[in-house]
Structure formats: structure tokens, C-alpha cells
Scaffold this motif. Structure first.
Motif, PDB file in Angstrom:
ATOM      1  N   VAL A  70       0.860  -1.188   0.000  1.00 29.93           N
ATOM      2  CA  VAL A  70       0.000   0.000   0.000  1.00 29.93           C
ATOM      3  C   VAL A  70       0.898   1.240   0.000  1.00 29.93           C
ATOM      4  CG1 VAL A  70      -1.845   1.230   1.188  1.00 29.93           C
ATOM      5  CG2 VAL A  70      -1.733  -1.266   1.324  1.00 29.93           C
ATOM      6  N   MET A  71       1.276   1.681  -1.133  1.00 30.64           N
ATOM      7  CA  MET A  71       2.076   2.881  -1.373  1.00 30.64           C
ATOM      8  C   MET A  71       3.498   2.818  -0.815  1.00 30.64           C
ATOM      9  SD  MET A  71      -0.709   5.902  -1.047  1.00 30.64           S
ATOM     10  CE  MET A  71      -1.941   5.220   0.036  1.00 30.64           C
ATOM     11  N   GLY A  72       3.892   1.768  -0.144  1.00 29.73           N
ATOM     12  CA  GLY A  72       5.268   1.545   0.257  1.00 29.73           C
ATOM     13  C   GLY A  72       5.788   2.378   1.405  1.00 29.73           C
ATOM     14  N   VAL A  73       4.918   3.053   2.174  1.00 32.17           N
ATOM     15  CA  VAL A  73       5.377   3.917   3.266  1.00 32.17           C
ATOM     16  C   VAL A  73       5.976   3.090   4.398  1.00 32.17           C
ATOM     17  CG1 VAL A  73       4.646   5.607   4.990  1.00 32.17           C
ATOM     18  CG2 VAL A  73       3.735   5.734   2.676  1.00 32.17           C
ATOM     19  N   VAL A  74       5.243   2.094   4.878  1.00 32.92           N
ATOM     20  CA  VAL A  74       5.714   1.282   5.999  1.00 32.92           C
ATOM     21  C   VAL A  74       6.891   0.411   5.582  1.00 32.92           C
ATOM     22  CG1 VAL A  74       5.060  -0.465   7.691  1.00 32.92           C
ATOM     23  CG2 VAL A  74       3.451   1.330   7.079  1.00 32.92           C
ATOM     24  N   THR A  75       6.834  -0.165   4.404  1.00 34.25           N
ATOM     25  CA  THR A  75       7.950  -0.980   3.919  1.00 34.25           C
ATOM     26  C   THR A  75       9.200  -0.126   3.755  1.00 34.25           C
ATOM     27  OG1 THR A  75       6.377  -2.385   2.765  1.00 34.25           O
ATOM     28  CG2 THR A  75       8.682  -2.612   2.151  1.00 34.25           C
ATOM     29  N   GLY A  76       9.037   1.092   3.272  1.00 33.69           N
ATOM     30  CA  GLY A  76      10.173   2.002   3.155  1.00 33.69           C
ATOM     31  C   GLY A  76      10.780   2.336   4.505  1.00 33.69           C
ATOM     32  N   PHE A  77       9.919   2.550   5.521  1.00 36.18           N
ATOM     33  CA  PHE A  77      10.419   2.808   6.872  1.00 36.18           C
ATOM     34  C   PHE A  77      11.172   1.594   7.413  1.00 36.18           C
ATOM     35  CE2 PHE A  77      10.015   2.792  11.493  1.00 36.18           C
ATOM     36  CZ  PHE A  77      10.566   4.032  11.797  1.00 36.18           C
ATOM     37  N   ALA A  78      10.601   0.406   7.202  1.00 35.35           N
ATOM     38  CA  ALA A  78      11.237  -0.822   7.682  1.00 35.35           C
ATOM     39  C   ALA A  78      12.595  -1.036   7.012  1.00 35.35           C
ATOM     40  CB  ALA A  78      10.322  -2.019   7.426  1.00 35.35           C
ATOM     41  N   GLU A  79      12.686  -0.767   5.721  1.00 37.25           N
ATOM     42  CA  GLU A  79      13.972  -0.916   5.027  1.00 37.25           C
ATOM     43  C   GLU A  79      14.979   0.136   5.487  1.00 37.25           C
ATOM     44  OE1 GLU A  79      12.930  -0.732   0.921  1.00 37.25           O
ATOM     45  OE2 GLU A  79      12.216  -2.802   0.868  1.00 37.25           O
ATOM     46  N   TRP A  80      14.496   1.335   5.779  1.00 36.13           N
ATOM     47  CA  TRP A  80      15.391   2.408   6.228  1.00 36.13           C
ATOM     48  C   TRP A  80      16.004   2.076   7.585  1.00 36.13           C
ATOM     49  CZ3 TRP A  80      13.557   6.976   9.392  1.00 36.13           C
ATOM     50  CH2 TRP A  80      14.567   7.926   9.562  1.00 36.13           C
ATOM     51  N   ARG A  81      15.210   1.507   8.489  1.00 36.44           N
ATOM     52  CA  ARG A  81      15.685   1.174   9.834  1.00 36.44           C
ATOM     53  C   ARG A  81      16.103  -0.285   9.974  1.00 36.44           C
ATOM     54  NH1 ARG A  81      17.851   5.191  11.947  1.00 36.44           N
ATOM     55  NH2 ARG A  81      16.573   7.021  11.843  1.00 36.44           N
ATOM     56  N   ASP A  82      16.112  -1.033   8.873  1.00 38.78           N
ATOM     57  CA  ASP A  82      16.505  -2.444   8.844  1.00 38.78           C
ATOM     58  C   ASP A  82      15.689  -3.265   9.846  1.00 38.78           C
ATOM     59  OD1 ASP A  82      17.892  -4.514   7.724  1.00 38.78           O
ATOM     60  OD2 ASP A  82      19.612  -4.339   9.064  1.00 38.78           O
ATOM     61  N   LEU A  83      14.360  -3.109   9.763  1.00 37.91           N
ATOM     62  CA  LEU A  83      13.410  -3.826  10.611  1.00 37.91           C
ATOM     63  C   LEU A  83      12.579  -4.765   9.745  1.00 37.91           C
ATOM     64  CD1 LEU A  83      12.169  -0.726  12.627  1.00 37.91           C
ATOM     65  CD2 LEU A  83      13.728  -2.496  13.454  1.00 37.91           C
ATOM     66  N   PRO A  84      11.929  -5.765  10.342  1.00 32.62           N
ATOM     67  CA  PRO A  84      11.067  -6.650   9.549  1.00 32.62           C
ATOM     68  C   PRO A  84       9.816  -5.899   9.090  1.00 32.62           C
ATOM     69  CG  PRO A  84      11.122  -7.344  11.854  1.00 32.62           C
ATOM     70  CD  PRO A  84      12.075  -6.209  11.713  1.00 32.62           C
ATOM     71  N   ALA A  85       9.538  -5.937   7.811  1.00 31.15           N
ATOM     72  CA  ALA A  85       8.434  -5.168   7.230  1.00 31.15           C
ATOM     73  C   ALA A  85       7.073  -5.663   7.718  1.00 31.15           C
ATOM     74  CB  ALA A  85       8.505  -5.225   5.712  1.00 31.15           C
ATOM     75  N   ASP A  86       6.886  -6.975   7.824  1.00 34.61           N
ATOM     76  CA  ASP A  86       5.594  -7.502   8.261  1.00 34.61           C
ATOM     77  C   ASP A  86       5.260  -7.063   9.687  1.00 34.61           C
ATOM     78  OD1 ASP A  86       5.162  -8.754   5.842  1.00 34.61           O
ATOM     79  OD2 ASP A  86       6.091 -10.631   6.494  1.00 34.61           O
ATOM     80  N   THR A  87       6.247  -7.092  10.552  1.00 38.74           N
ATOM     81  CA  THR A  87       6.040  -6.643  11.933  1.00 38.74           C
ATOM     82  C   THR A  87       5.679  -5.163  11.969  1.00 38.74           C
ATOM     83  OG1 THR A  87       7.665  -8.277  12.666  1.00 38.74           O
ATOM     84  CG2 THR A  87       7.080  -6.534  14.220  1.00 38.74           C
ATOM     85  N   MET A  88       6.354  -4.364  11.179  1.00 37.26           N
ATOM     86  CA  MET A  88       6.055  -2.932  11.133  1.00 37.26           C
ATOM     87  C   MET A  88       4.643  -2.692  10.599  1.00 37.26           C
ATOM     88  SD  MET A  88       8.480  -1.405  12.535  1.00 37.26           S
ATOM     89  CE  MET A  88       7.777   0.190  12.233  1.00 37.26           C
ATOM     90  N   ARG A  89       4.208  -3.469   9.620  1.00 41.36           N
ATOM     91  CA  ARG A  89       2.851  -3.316   9.090  1.00 41.36           C
ATOM     92  C   ARG A  89       1.812  -3.575  10.175  1.00 41.36           C
ATOM     93  NH1 ARG A  89       4.782  -6.582   4.667  1.00 41.36           N
ATOM     94  NH2 ARG A  89       5.495  -5.189   3.050  1.00 41.36           N
ATOM     95  N   VAL A  90       2.029  -4.632  10.965  1.00 44.32           N
ATOM     96  CA  VAL A  90       1.095  -4.953  12.050  1.00 44.32           C
ATOM     97  C   VAL A  90       1.082  -3.827  13.078  1.00 44.32           C
ATOM     98  CG1 VAL A  90       0.667  -6.549  13.963  1.00 44.32           C
ATOM     99  CG2 VAL A  90       1.254  -7.445  11.712  1.00 44.32           C
ATOM    100  N   ILE A  91       2.258  -3.330  13.446  1.00 42.51           N
ATOM    101  CA  ILE A  91       2.338  -2.254  14.440  1.00 42.51           C
ATOM    102  C   ILE A  91       1.629  -1.001  13.945  1.00 42.51           C
ATOM    103  CG2 ILE A  91       3.945  -0.673  15.589  1.00 42.51           C
ATOM    104  CD1 ILE A  91       5.898  -3.066  15.777  1.00 42.51           C
ATOM    105  N   ILE A  92       1.877  -0.604  12.713  1.00 44.23           N
ATOM    106  CA  ILE A  92       1.232   0.584  12.150  1.00 44.23           C
ATOM    107  C   ILE A  92      -0.269   0.374  12.046  1.00 44.23           C
ATOM    108  CG2 ILE A  92       1.084   2.065  10.112  1.00 44.23           C
ATOM    109  CD1 ILE A  92       3.579   2.496  11.882  1.00 44.23           C
ATOM    110  N   PHE A  93      -0.704  -0.816  11.648  1.00 39.71           N
ATOM    111  CA  PHE A  93      -2.140  -1.114  11.581  1.00 39.71           C
ATOM    112  C   PHE A  93      -2.785  -0.948  12.946  1.00 39.71           C
ATOM    113  CE2 PHE A  93      -5.606  -4.184  12.067  1.00 39.71           C
ATOM    114  CZ  PHE A  93      -6.497  -3.687  11.121  1.00 39.71           C
ATOM    115  N   LEU A  94      -2.155  -1.480  13.994  1.00 42.77           N
ATOM    116  CA  LEU A  94      -2.706  -1.363  15.343  1.00 42.77           C
ATOM    117  C   LEU A  94      -2.719   0.089  15.819  1.00 42.77           C
ATOM    118  CD1 LEU A  94      -1.167  -4.529  17.032  1.00 42.77           C
ATOM    119  CD2 LEU A  94      -3.534  -4.171  16.296  1.00 42.77           C
ATOM    120  N   ILE A  95      -1.685   0.838  15.497  1.00 39.48           N
ATOM    121  CA  ILE A  95      -1.648   2.254  15.870  1.00 39.48           C
ATOM    122  C   ILE A  95      -2.781   3.002  15.189  1.00 39.48           C
ATOM    123  CG2 ILE A  95      -0.332   4.395  15.605  1.00 39.48           C
ATOM    124  CD1 ILE A  95       2.209   2.740  16.101  1.00 39.48           C
ATOM    125  N   ILE A  96      -2.974   2.759  13.909  1.00 46.87           N
ATOM    126  CA  ILE A  96      -4.070   3.418  13.178  1.00 46.87           C
ATOM    127  C   ILE A  96      -5.426   3.004  13.754  1.00 46.87           C
ATOM    128  CG2 ILE A  96      -5.270   3.493  10.948  1.00 46.87           C
ATOM    129  CD1 ILE A  96      -2.505   3.480   9.614  1.00 46.87           C
TER     130      ILE A  96
END
Length: 130
Positions: free
Chosen positions: A13-39
Motif C-alpha cells: 500500500v504505497m510503500g510507506v511502511v515498507t520504506g520505513f522498515a527498510e530504512w531502519r533495517d526492521l522486519p516489514a511484516d512486523t512494522m505493518r502490524v504495528i502501524i495497523f494497530l496504531i491506526i
């Protein structure tokens, strides 16, 4: 891993969370779940509005934004760790032995200081008039 936060072409979805995960070298799937829960828990509208603003404001990822290792695979550790590994590979056995002896001496000195303090406290306790 990327040099800066950009929209990733690999994001669903527009690559915002995946871009953040790649920038900070974090797992993208975990970041997606965290951002989804925050939203979800902060109210859907403000979270989606911020996400859309970031999607518009962040630049798209270019090839020169991506950091690769020499062998072409993705970098999975920091630049400092890579530098430290290279530094250790260049050392000879004698250098490593000297470093080991130096560290061993330092540990022994720390242990002796610690035990001296314990001995000092034991003597103080024995000499007190309690």
C-alpha cells in the motif's frame, strides 16, 4: 537497507511502511502490524490521513538509495559491524593473542579491585560496635 526513508516499490500500500522498515533495517511484516494497530487504536481517520500525507510527501525509492553488500545481497548488519569484522579479519594470531592477554589482565585487575572492596567492607563490619 536504504540511506533515507523513501517509499518502497515492494510495499503493498504505497510503500510507506515498507520504506520505513527498510530504512531502519526492521522486519516489514512486523512494522505493518504495528502501524495497523496504531491506526486502529488512535482513530482510523487521523492515522489514515497521516499515512496519506507521508505517501505524498516521501520520495519514491531510487536505485542509489539502496545499500548493498559487495556480493549483491541485502545488508543485514550495520556499517560499524561490517568495519569491525573487516578489522578483525586482518589481525594475525599474535595480535589476537596480545589482545586476549591484555583483556585478561584488565579483567583480573577489575576482579582484584572488587574483592579488595568486599574485604574492606567485611573488615569494617567486623570492627564496628554493633
Amino acid at each position: 537497507m536504504t540511506k533515507k526513508w523513501t517509499r518502497s516499490p515492494r510495499g503493498p500500500v504505497m510503500g510507506v511502511v515498507t520504506g520505513f522498515a527498510e530504512w531502519r533495517d526492521l522486519p516489514a511484516d512486523t512494522m505493518r502490524v504495528i502501524i495497523f494497530l496504531i491506526i486502529l487504536f488512535t482513530g482510523v481517520f487521523p492515522g489514515l490521513a497521516i499515512y496519506l500525507i507521508l505517501a505524498v510527501a516521501l520520495p519514491a525509492q531510487r536505485e542509489d538509495d539502496v545499500i548493498y553488500e559487495d556480493r549483491g545481497s541485502r545488508q543485514s548488519f550495520s556499517r560499524r559491524a561490517k568495519y569491525e569484522d573487516a578489522k578483525w579479519e586482518e589481525r594475525s594470531t599474535e595480535d589476537l593473542e596480545k589482545e586476549y592477554q591484555n583483556l585478561k589482565r584488565k579483567v583480573e585487575e577489575m576482579e582484584s579491585r572488587m574483592f579488595d572492596k568486599e574485604k574492606d567492607w567485611d573488615e569494617r563490619f567486623k570492627n564496628s560496635n554493633i
